[in-house]
Design a protein around this motif. Structure first.
Motif, PDB file in Angstrom:
ATOM      1  N   ARG A   6      22.297  -7.497  28.570  1.00 54.64           N
ATOM      2  CA  ARG A   6      22.744  -6.258  29.213  1.00 54.64           C
ATOM      3  C   ARG A   6      23.573  -5.421  28.249  1.00 54.64           C
ATOM      4  NH1 ARG A   6      26.533  -6.581  34.437  1.00 54.64           N
ATOM      5  NH2 ARG A   6      27.994  -7.248  32.804  1.00 54.64           N
ATOM      6  N   ALA A   7      24.466  -6.062  27.490  1.00 49.65           N
ATOM      7  CA  ALA A   7      25.247  -5.331  26.496  1.00 49.65           C
ATOM      8  C   ALA A   7      24.349  -4.764  25.401  1.00 49.65           C
ATOM      9  CB  ALA A   7      26.304  -6.254  25.905  1.00 49.65           C
ATOM     10  N   PHE A   8      23.335  -5.529  25.017  1.00 47.67           N
ATOM     11  CA  PHE A   8      22.401  -5.074  23.983  1.00 47.67           C
ATOM     12  C   PHE A   8      21.616  -3.861  24.463  1.00 47.67           C
ATOM     13  CE2 PHE A   8      18.106  -5.425  22.100  1.00 47.67           C
ATOM     14  CZ  PHE A   8      18.440  -5.213  20.776  1.00 47.67           C
ATOM     15  N   VAL A   9      21.149  -3.891  25.717  1.00 46.59           N
ATOM     16  CA  VAL A   9      20.401  -2.755  26.269  1.00 46.59           C
ATOM     17  C   VAL A   9      21.291  -1.528  26.369  1.00 46.59           C
ATOM     18  CG1 VAL A   9      19.244  -1.912  28.343  1.00 46.59           C
ATOM     19  CG2 VAL A   9      18.730  -4.195  27.485  1.00 46.59           C
ATOM     20  N   ALA A  10      22.543  -1.730  26.799  1.00 45.07           N
ATOM     21  CA  ALA A  10      23.457  -0.592  26.903  1.00 45.07           C
ATOM     22  C   ALA A  10      23.695   0.046  25.528  1.00 45.07           C
ATOM     23  CB  ALA A  10      24.780  -1.055  27.512  1.00 45.07           C
ATOM     24  N   LYS A  11      23.817  -0.787  24.517  1.00 43.75           N
ATOM     25  CA  LYS A  11      24.033  -0.271  23.170  1.00 43.75           C
ATOM     26  C   LYS A  11      22.824   0.527  22.688  1.00 43.75           C
ATOM     27  CE  LYS A  11      25.225  -1.790  18.497  1.00 43.75           C
ATOM     28  NZ  LYS A  11      25.549  -2.956  17.637  1.00 43.75           N
ATOM     29  N   LEU A  12      21.629   0.009  22.961  1.00 44.78           N
ATOM     30  CA  LEU A  12      20.428   0.738  22.555  1.00 44.78           C
ATOM     31  C   LEU A  12      20.282   2.045  23.322  1.00 44.78           C
ATOM     32  CD1 LEU A  12      17.714  -2.062  22.199  1.00 44.78           C
ATOM     33  CD2 LEU A  12      19.073  -0.974  20.424  1.00 44.78           C
ATOM     34  N   ARG A  13      20.633   2.031  24.631  1.00 49.88           N
ATOM     35  CA  ARG A  13      20.508   3.245  25.434  1.00 49.88           C
ATOM     36  C   ARG A  13      21.474   4.322  24.931  1.00 49.88           C
ATOM     37  NH1 ARG A  13      21.187   1.208  30.151  1.00 49.88           N
ATOM     38  NH2 ARG A  13      19.071   1.243  30.984  1.00 49.88           N
ATOM     39  N   GLU A  14      22.673   3.908  24.536  1.00 49.65           N
ATOM     40  CA  GLU A  14      23.639   4.871  24.015  1.00 49.65           C
ATOM     41  C   GLU A  14      23.165   5.516  22.727  1.00 49.65           C
ATOM     42  OE1 GLU A  14      27.213   2.723  23.564  1.00 49.65           O
ATOM     43  OE2 GLU A  14      27.628   2.548  25.722  1.00 49.65           O
ATOM     44  N   SER A  15      22.415   4.756  21.942  1.00 51.08           N
ATOM     45  CA  SER A  15      21.928   5.300  20.678  1.00 51.08           C
ATOM     46  C   SER A  15      20.610   6.059  20.831  1.00 51.08           C
ATOM     47  CB  SER A  15      21.736   4.162  19.667  1.00 51.08           C
ATOM     48  OG  SER A  15      20.754   3.253  20.141  1.00 51.08           O
ATOM     49  N   GLY A  16      20.144   6.189  22.088  1.00 47.86           N
ATOM     50  CA  GLY A  16      18.930   6.951  22.337  1.00 47.86           C
ATOM     51  C   GLY A  16      17.648   6.196  22.144  1.00 47.86           C
ATOM     52  N   HIS A  17      17.718   4.871  22.078  1.00 49.74           N
ATOM     53  CA  HIS A  17      16.535   4.045  21.858  1.00 49.74           C
ATOM     54  C   HIS A  17      15.793   3.811  23.170  1.00 49.74           C
ATOM     55  CE1 HIS A  17      14.032   0.744  20.435  1.00 49.74           C
ATOM     56  NE2 HIS A  17      14.383   1.081  19.203  1.00 49.74           N
ATOM     57  N   GLU A  18      14.480   3.605  23.094  1.00 47.48           N
ATOM     58  CA  GLU A  18      13.668   3.280  24.260  1.00 47.48           C
ATOM     59  C   GLU A  18      13.956   1.830  24.673  1.00 47.48           C
ATOM     60  OE1 GLU A  18      11.458   3.280  27.402  1.00 47.48           O
ATOM     61  OE2 GLU A  18      11.719   5.092  26.188  1.00 47.48           O
ATOM     62  N   VAL A  19      14.410   1.629  25.922  1.00 49.78           N
ATOM     63  CA  VAL A  19      14.866   0.302  26.359  1.00 49.78           C
ATOM     64  C   VAL A  19      13.995  -0.269  27.470  1.00 49.78           C
ATOM     65  CG1 VAL A  19      17.251   0.749  25.715  1.00 49.78           C
ATOM     66  CG2 VAL A  19      16.474   1.322  28.014  1.00 49.78           C
ATOM     67  N   GLY A  20      12.881   0.370  27.811  1.00 50.35           N
ATOM     68  CA  GLY A  20      12.050  -0.130  28.901  1.00 50.35           C
ATOM     69  C   GLY A  20      11.553  -1.547  28.680  1.00 50.35           C
ATOM     70  N   LYS A  21      11.173  -1.859  27.443  1.00 57.04           N
ATOM     71  CA  LYS A  21      10.680  -3.195  27.127  1.00 57.04           C
ATOM     72  C   LYS A  21      11.735  -4.262  27.391  1.00 57.04           C
ATOM     73  CE  LYS A  21       9.363  -5.866  23.035  1.00 57.04           C
ATOM     74  NZ  LYS A  21       9.077  -5.805  21.575  1.00 57.04           N
ATOM     75  N   TYR A  22      12.981  -3.943  27.082  1.00 62.52           N
ATOM     76  CA  TYR A  22      14.049  -4.921  27.255  1.00 62.52           C
ATOM     77  C   TYR A  22      14.546  -4.972  28.694  1.00 62.52           C
ATOM     78  CZ  TYR A  22      13.948  -4.668  22.206  1.00 62.52           C
ATOM     79  OH  TYR A  22      13.538  -4.708  20.893  1.00 62.52           O
ATOM     80  N   LEU A  23      14.422  -3.865  29.421  1.00 55.92           N
ATOM     81  CA  LEU A  23      14.820  -3.877  30.825  1.00 55.92           C
ATOM     82  C   LEU A  23      13.947  -4.830  31.638  1.00 55.92           C
ATOM     83  CD1 LEU A  23      15.593  -0.121  31.583  1.00 55.92           C
ATOM     84  CD2 LEU A  23      17.201  -2.035  31.548  1.00 55.92           C
ATOM     85  N   VAL A  24      12.671  -4.935  31.270  1.00 54.42           N
ATOM     86  CA  VAL A  24      11.788  -5.878  31.958  1.00 54.42           C
ATOM     87  C   VAL A  24      12.327  -7.295  31.826  1.00 54.42           C
ATOM     88  CG1 VAL A  24       9.464  -6.840  32.027  1.00 54.42           C
ATOM     89  CG2 VAL A  24       9.784  -4.391  31.645  1.00 54.42           C
ATOM     90  N   GLN A  25      12.701  -7.684  30.605  1.00 58.23           N
ATOM     91  CA  GLN A  25      13.253  -9.020  30.406  1.00 58.23           C
ATOM     92  C   GLN A  25      14.617  -9.170  31.067  1.00 58.23           C
ATOM     93  OE1 GLN A  25      12.889 -10.544  26.369  1.00 58.23           O
ATOM     94  NE2 GLN A  25      11.547  -8.848  25.828  1.00 58.23           N
ATOM     95  N   LEU A  26      15.412  -8.108  31.067  1.00 59.56           N
ATOM     96  CA  LEU A  26      16.741  -8.165  31.676  1.00 59.56           C
ATOM     97  C   LEU A  26      16.648  -8.445  33.171  1.00 59.56           C
ATOM     98  CD1 LEU A  26      19.818  -7.716  31.327  1.00 59.56           C
ATOM     99  CD2 LEU A  26      19.403  -5.308  31.887  1.00 59.56           C
ATOM    100  N   TYR A  27      15.820  -7.694  33.886  1.00 64.06           N
ATOM    101  CA  TYR A  27      15.707  -7.890  35.330  1.00 64.06           C
ATOM    102  C   TYR A  27      15.003  -9.200  35.663  1.00 64.06           C
ATOM    103  CZ  TYR A  27      17.238  -3.040  35.791  1.00 64.06           C
ATOM    104  OH  TYR A  27      17.963  -1.892  35.728  1.00 64.06           O
ATOM    105  N   SER A  28      14.136  -9.660  34.775  1.00 62.56           N
ATOM    106  CA  SER A  28      13.483 -10.953  35.021  1.00 62.56           C
ATOM    107  C   SER A  28      14.490 -12.090  34.986  1.00 62.56           C
ATOM    108  CB  SER A  28      12.387 -11.185  33.980  1.00 62.56           C
ATOM    109  OG  SER A  28      11.370 -10.228  34.094  1.00 62.56           O
ATOM    110  N   ARG A  29      15.550 -11.953  34.182  1.00 61.72           N
ATOM    111  CA  ARG A  29      16.582 -12.977  34.145  1.00 61.72           C
ATOM    112  C   ARG A  29      17.281 -13.103  35.494  1.00 61.72           C
ATOM    113  NH1 ARG A  29      17.962 -14.309  28.768  1.00 61.72           N
ATOM    114  NH2 ARG A  29      16.018 -14.065  27.589  1.00 61.72           N
ATOM    115  N   LEU A  30      17.322 -12.030  36.277  1.00 62.84           N
ATOM    116  CA  LEU A  30      17.932 -12.080  37.610  1.00 62.84           C
ATOM    117  C   LEU A  30      16.963 -12.584  38.667  1.00 62.84           C
ATOM    118  CD1 LEU A  30      19.949  -8.725  37.714  1.00 62.84           C
ATOM    119  CD2 LEU A  30      20.856 -11.029  37.455  1.00 62.84           C
ATOM    120  N   SER A  31      15.704 -12.209  38.551  1.00 61.46           N
ATOM    121  CA  SER A  31      14.749 -12.525  39.616  1.00 61.46           C
ATOM    122  C   SER A  31      14.214 -13.942  39.529  1.00 61.46           C
ATOM    123  CB  SER A  31      13.577 -11.532  39.572  1.00 61.46           C
ATOM    124  OG  SER A  31      12.855 -11.653  38.354  1.00 61.46           O
ATOM    125  N   PHE A  32      14.103 -14.489  38.321  1.00 57.46           N
ATOM    126  CA  PHE A  32      13.452 -15.785  38.185  1.00 57.46           C
ATOM    127  C   PHE A  32      14.203 -16.923  38.875  1.00 57.46           C
ATOM    128  CE2 PHE A  32      12.501 -19.744  35.901  1.00 57.46           C
ATOM    129  CZ  PHE A  32      11.129 -19.792  36.075  1.00 57.46           C
TER     130      PHE A  32
END
Length: 769
Positions: free
Chosen positions: A663-689
């Motif tokens: 989550r911290a890594f995704v937030a850092k990438l989002r702040e720098s303007g990077h595309e984070v959709g690929k990592y959001l999939v893995q992030l939410y999967s960590r909650l759902s699994f």
């Protein structure tokens, strides 16, 4: 006697089918997401991926059929002994040796089936698998390239293509960065190119036309080589799109029996090494015999299992399987290294375990003492006596007087249900661990033989990798355990008795839901605390200690490439948005014919308001005669059109990150303007699994109750496997759609949970309470 034979075969059928289904599905769990990802995100045709799945099946069945037969023999033998049917048959004059005959017939049939797989089906399936894999790689080679886009479809080879023909075979304007050697920067530029596929050699070649090769030493940028060419061929790495699957380096596995013998004879006449072919020949006959050997060992243990319980019999079966395949692979390694004769090494496990089985059968049928098993039986009997004494203690000693009697009786039932459920889950974890050890050992044998690591490193490899692999199959284990438990409650009329005593289905299911919830909580803790550390240690053992490679965080795998104009390319090894600095800067200027004009290499570049402050760099200019002029500098201020804000952050591997770290890594990438959709999939999967364990219980209970009594466990487990396949398919497809930007990441991660939770709730509420 024919009635007795039919009775045993009827009893063997369901557990054998269940074992084959469960074991085989365990092997496929990790591949489902990869296969759906190939179809949706990699644009690989579905029929190619589906046929790949079919070609995997025969080699898997070669392993799972003997293992399932051993479990079936132990379960049926234990039930016959536990129900005193073996004693009754002895009293009627039927010896255990006569009872053994239908088990032998079943073992011979399974041996024949596995023999047909190893001799006929497996060579064809392995060859077809490799051929299909090459077609997929060829498809990815074409579909993975897009015009004016940097592509890493070939691992550490980054490719850029200016223009492609409709057939995607002819290319115009090519830039290739070969980053397989971290200490060397190798850039290839060409005006045109062709993608050539050699199906016979299973090789994909990129042919460059009219170009140049530029190489420099990363540690010493002053060392440089420039080579012009009119034609240059480069073989592209054809790594498998499936993790854990590489190009087959054992051509003998694909040969039919006749071709195998003919090839071995040719090699012998030429004086070449033919040991692998001899090993393969003996393995095709020795592996099927494992089913007969397992039956020889399992039958006498099974009919004695009533003294140690069914769980002890299953533990013994998994111990037999692990011991057999460890011995088999170890001796196979000795045969390949020519330290033992090939025939002796491959057949020695069957001989040893067969003699052990014959000894156990003799001890069982003739009354010969099996004193070596006495400590096990004594330990089991001591545990049973301890439980009996504890149950016989006065009520006051067990402090039951502190609780009202109805509540105490309810808690006793809850403890009973939770205990049965956890025993089944424990056995499932044991099954998963055994499958991982056997399959991984057979797959990594070649690597161990080549590298020759210490025994301690091999044990660390299994210790660090097994928990994560078993964790992936934990939802299936929970589902099957739930189905087994409620099928047993239904068949033994225990559920009817509980309902008659005033306990509804909801109240009976409550402790199982609570146990599943606790498993989900423990899964979250394991995922957040233990799994990242285990993955890191496994990576260190496999890559650093065994293979001798550099740690992943020291390898430059995430090089960032940009094309800032029609004639200018830029690459960064590392970008620090906070310090506004770049490490490993490379700038290329080309002309319209894709000929290199200038190349700038700098160890470090820092952004300042006046421009880029470069340090330890070299500027090279190439004239029309391909002469190179170099200008080295220690520090220099250079004005370039690129601004630091034009660059994005580096993408880092996230496989070993916990949820909070990701989550911290995704937030850092989002702040720098990077595309984070690929990592959001893995992030939410960590909650759902982790929550899926509760959902599997919710779905499993009504399906277990709806299974007909005549079908028994076989029908219930078949339904459980169908449910699991449906869940994993839906979950994998949803994640693949999210990675292709066709679904929101959060919705994709929770789609399977929501669908199956709704299905389970509807069925559970409609069940008879």
């Amino acid at each position: 006697m024919r009635i007795l034979d039919r009775y045993v075969w009827k009893e063997l059928g369901p557990p054998l089918a269940i074992g084959v289904g469960v074991f085989t599905f365990f092997l496929f769990i990790d591949r489902i997401y990869q296969l759906t990802n190939l179809v949706i995100t990699k644009n690989v045709p579905f029929h190619l991926v589906f046929s790949l799945l079919v070609f995997m099946l025969p080699p898997f069945l070669t392993l799972t059929l003997p293992m399932a037969l051993l479990v079936a023999v132990l379960l049926v033998g234990g039930r016959l002994a536990g129900d005193l049917e073996v004693t009754a048959l002895r009293a009627a004059g039927v010896s255990p040796l006569r009872l053994f005959r239908p088990f032998v017939v079943a073992a011979v049939l399974v041996t024949g089936l596995v023999l047909s797989l190893t001799l006929l089906v497996n060579p064809w399936a392995i060859g077809a698998f490799q051929q299909q894999l090459f077609k997929i790689l060829q498809t990815r080679a074409a579909s993975g390239l897009q015009e004016r886009t940097f592509s890493a479809a070939f691992g550490q080879i980054v490719m850029y293509v200016e223009e492609m023909t409709p057939s995607q075979l002819a290319l115009k304007g090519i830039l290739v960065s070969d980053e397989r050697e971290p200490e060397r920067s190798r850039i290839i530029l060409a005006r045109e190119g062709r993608l050539l596929a050699d199906e016979a050699q299973r090789r994909i070649t990129l042919r460059f036309i009219d170009g140049s090769i530029n190489e420099t030493d990363v540690n010493d940028p002053r060392r440089f080589r420039h080579t012009a060419f009119s034609l240059y061929d480069m073989n592209l790495p054809v790594d498998s799109p499936l993790s854990g699957t590489t190009r087959d380096d054992k051509p003998e596995r694909q040969l039919a029996l006749g071709a195998l013998l003919a090839t071995a004879a040719d090699l012998e006449r030429q004086g070449q090494i033919l040991t692998p072919y001899r090993v393969e020949f003996h393995k095709r006959f020795a592996l099927p015999v494992a089913a007969l050997v397992f039956t020889l060992v399992g039958f006498p243990l099974g009919i004695r299992a009533h003294r140690g319980g069914r769980a002890l019999a299953l533990c013994a079966s998994f111990g037999i399987v692990v011991a057999y395949y460890i011995v088999f692979t170890s001796l196979e390694g000795m045969a390949l290294s020519r330290r033992l004769p090939t025939g002796l090494a491959i057949w020695l496990p069957n001989i040893a375990f067969g003699l052990l089985g014959l000894g156990l059968i003799r001890a069982t049928t003739t009354g010969v003492s099996a004193a070596w098993m006495d400590p096990v039986w004594r330990l089991s009997a001591r545990g049973q006596r301890w439980r009996s004494r504890r149950a016989a203690r006065p009520v006051s000693e067990r402090r039951r007087d502190r609780l009202p009697r109805p509540c105490a009786s309810t808690f006793i039932i809850d403890r009973y249900l939770v205990k049965q459920f956890l025993v089944l889950v424990g056995l499932g974890l044991l099954v998963g661990g055994v499958l991982f050890v056997v399959v991984d050992l057979l797959q990594t044998l070649d690597r161990f033989l080549r590298v020759k690591p210490a025994l301690g490193l091999i044990l660390q490899h299994f210790a660090y990798n097994m928990p994560g692999e078993v964790y992936k199959g934990l939802p299936l284990i929970v589902l099957i355990s739930t189905v087994f438990l409620f099928l047993s409650l239904t068949r033994q009329r225990e559920l009817d008795a509980l309902k008659a005593a005033g306990m509804s289905l909801y109240r009976v299911s409550l402790p199982i839901f609570l146990a599943a919830f606790v498993i989900s909580v423990l899964a979250v803790l394991f995922q957040e605390v233990a799994l990242p550390e285990l993955s890191t240690r496994a990576e260190e053992v496999d890559r650093v200690k065994i293979r001798g490679m550099l740690p992943r965080h020291l390898q430059r795998q995430n090089q960032i490439w940009y094309r800032t104009s029609d004639t200018r390319f830029l690459r960064m090894a590392l970008l620090d948005p906070v310090e506004k600095s770049v490490e490993g800067l490379l700038v290329l200027d080309i002309d319209q014919r894709w000929r290199l004009l200038d190349r700038l290499d700098a160890r470090k570049a820092r952004w300042t308001p006046d421009g880029w402050q470069l340090s330890e760099g070299v500027i090279r200019r190439i004239d029309d005669a391909n002469r190179v002029r170099s200008d080295a500098f220690a520090a220099r201020l250079v004005v370039m059109p690129e601004h630091v804000d034009d660059f994005t952050a580096v993408q880092k591997p996230v496989d070993t990150l916990s949820y909070l770290e990701m989550r911290a890594f995704v937030a850092k990438l989002r702040e720098s303007g990077h595309e984070v959709g690929k990592y959001l999939v893995q992030l939410y999967s960590r909650l759902s699994f982790p929550l899926v364990h509760v959902i599997m219980v919710l779905v499993g209970i009504p399906f277990a109750l709806a299974s007909p009594r005549s079908g028994g466990r076989a029908m219930g487990i078949a339904v459980a496997i169908v449910i699991a396949v449906g869940y994993w398919m839906l979950h994998s497809v949803a994640l693949a759609f999210a990675r292709a930007d066709l679904l929101p990441p959060a919705l994709a991660a929770w789609t399977a949970n929501v669908v199956f939770a709704g299905l389970g709730t509807a069925l559970f509420l409609n069940a008879r309470t």
